[in-house]
Design a protein around this motif. Sequence first.
Motif, PDB file in Angstrom:
ATOM      1  N   LEU A  55     -47.113  -8.188 -79.747  1.00 19.71           N
ATOM      2  CA  LEU A  55     -46.638  -7.086 -80.237  1.00 19.71           C
ATOM      3  C   LEU A  55     -45.034  -7.567 -78.985  1.00 19.71           C
ATOM      4  CD1 LEU A  55     -45.121  -4.392 -81.240  1.00 19.71           C
ATOM      5  CD2 LEU A  55     -46.653  -3.460 -79.545  1.00 19.71           C
ATOM      6  N   ASP A  56     -44.319  -7.551 -79.300  1.00 21.16           N
ATOM      7  CA  ASP A  56     -42.861  -8.048 -78.302  1.00 21.16           C
ATOM      8  C   ASP A  56     -43.250  -9.050 -77.299  1.00 21.16           C
ATOM      9  OD1 ASP A  56     -40.433  -7.231 -77.296  1.00 21.16           O
ATOM     10  OD2 ASP A  56     -41.030  -5.491 -76.104  1.00 21.16           O
ATOM     11  N   GLY A  57     -44.068 -10.163 -77.692  1.00 18.84           N
ATOM     12  CA  GLY A  57     -43.971 -11.632 -77.004  1.00 18.84           C
ATOM     13  C   GLY A  57     -45.491 -11.172 -76.221  1.00 18.84           C
ATOM     14  N   GLU A  58     -46.158 -10.452 -76.136  1.00 14.96           N
ATOM     15  CA  GLU A  58     -47.670  -9.948 -75.758  1.00 14.96           C
ATOM     16  C   GLU A  58     -49.003  -9.858 -76.528  1.00 14.96           C
ATOM     17  OE1 GLU A  58     -50.389  -6.677 -72.868  1.00 14.96           O
ATOM     18  OE2 GLU A  58     -47.755  -6.492 -74.192  1.00 14.96           O
ATOM     19  N   ASP A  59     -50.164 -10.905 -76.961  1.00 18.99           N
ATOM     20  CA  ASP A  59     -51.002 -10.661 -77.349  1.00 18.99           C
ATOM     21  C   ASP A  59     -51.998  -9.930 -77.267  1.00 18.99           C
ATOM     22  OD1 ASP A  59     -53.010 -11.430 -78.398  1.00 18.99           O
ATOM     23  OD2 ASP A  59     -52.882 -13.734 -78.259  1.00 18.99           O
ATOM     24  N   ILE A  60     -51.760  -8.854 -77.965  1.00 17.28           N
ATOM     25  CA  ILE A  60     -52.472  -7.582 -77.995  1.00 17.28           C
ATOM     26  C   ILE A  60     -54.058  -7.750 -78.879  1.00 17.28           C
ATOM     27  CG2 ILE A  60     -50.199  -6.366 -77.562  1.00 17.28           C
ATOM     28  CD1 ILE A  60     -49.974  -5.126 -80.388  1.00 17.28           C
ATOM     29  N   THR A  61     -54.136  -8.481 -79.288  1.00 19.34           N
ATOM     30  CA  THR A  61     -55.126  -8.877 -80.826  1.00 19.34           C
ATOM     31  C   THR A  61     -56.363  -8.031 -80.082  1.00 19.34           C
ATOM     32  OG1 THR A  61     -54.791 -11.080 -81.102  1.00 19.34           O
ATOM     33  CG2 THR A  61     -56.765 -10.830 -81.857  1.00 19.34           C
ATOM     34  N   ALA A  62     -57.259  -8.290 -78.822  1.00 21.57           N
ATOM     35  CA  ALA A  62     -58.897  -8.141 -77.939  1.00 21.57           C
ATOM     36  C   ALA A  62     -57.987  -6.249 -78.086  1.00 21.57           C
ATOM     37  CB  ALA A  62     -58.155  -8.597 -76.797  1.00 21.57           C
ATOM     38  N   LEU A  63     -57.276  -5.125 -77.647  1.00 26.19           N
ATOM     39  CA  LEU A  63     -56.814  -4.012 -77.910  1.00 26.19           C
ATOM     40  C   LEU A  63     -56.945  -2.835 -78.799  1.00 26.19           C
ATOM     41  CD1 LEU A  63     -53.141  -3.854 -75.880  1.00 26.19           C
ATOM     42  CD2 LEU A  63     -55.017  -4.254 -75.113  1.00 26.19           C
ATOM     43  N   SER A  64     -57.238  -1.852 -79.050  1.00 30.38           N
ATOM     44  CA  SER A  64     -58.280  -0.935 -79.520  1.00 30.38           C
ATOM     45  C   SER A  64     -56.896  -0.344 -79.969  1.00 30.38           C
ATOM     46  CB  SER A  64     -58.811   0.225 -79.220  1.00 30.38           C
ATOM     47  OG  SER A  64     -57.522   0.770 -77.521  1.00 30.38           O
ATOM     48  N   PRO A  65     -57.022   0.148 -81.348  1.00 30.48           N
ATOM     49  CA  PRO A  65     -55.725   1.437 -81.737  1.00 30.48           C
ATOM     50  C   PRO A  65     -55.163   2.008 -80.991  1.00 30.48           C
ATOM     51  CG  PRO A  65     -57.430   1.552 -83.184  1.00 30.48           C
ATOM     52  CD  PRO A  65     -58.182   0.495 -82.170  1.00 30.48           C
TER      53      PRO A  65
END
Length: 227
Positions: A55-65
Amino acid sequence: MTGGYGKGPDILHDCTIAVNPGEIAVIVGPNGAGKSTAMKAVFGMLNVRSGRVVLDGEDITALSPQARVVKGMGFVPQVRNIFPSMTVEENLEMGAFIRKDDIRGTMEQVYDLFPILRDKRYQAAGELSGGQRQQVAVGRALMTKPKVLMLDEPTAGVSPIVMDELFDRIIEVSRTGIPILMVEQNAKQALNIADRAYVLVQGANAHTGTGKELLADPEVRASFLGG
């Protein structure tokens, strides 16, 4: 993205989805194709076993909803997407729960976008028509000032007239620069407004292109649009 629910089998198989600022991207395909699953994977509601979400260049794969909402994801699920006993305005205020700044300007923008909600701002959201409830749900997501707005079948169960109106509002939201990622059963109408479109079959990309390209594709027409 490849992944599935819990320890179950993979439902998504190397599925790729993207949307840029100001674009409307739609995901269409037959029932059971993995459309809503792909959306839930982007939002962090199932295990992505390989691949990543950016999202917006940041890897957020590990984040919760919940953490993804803070980062800028606005998600409108297909069902149970409003607080029926609360007023329209209270629903919008609930959408802004993560914000510490003044929310009144955003609320005015939502009311400008959905004038019927201004008229019914003190009415319980559960008393509204299906189309109006969807407007509340979208408005609530917009109150977070999202970087991307994700809609899971926003026109499910509404009349054709209401569907056209909702699509018009979705186009208006995209014109403000917010990218919109949408799963939609009404494939023909969705492809008509799509800058970018994905046909999923059994959790994998079958066709990718602009909405107009896929509408004109004989194979897509024959397989998914009734000829």
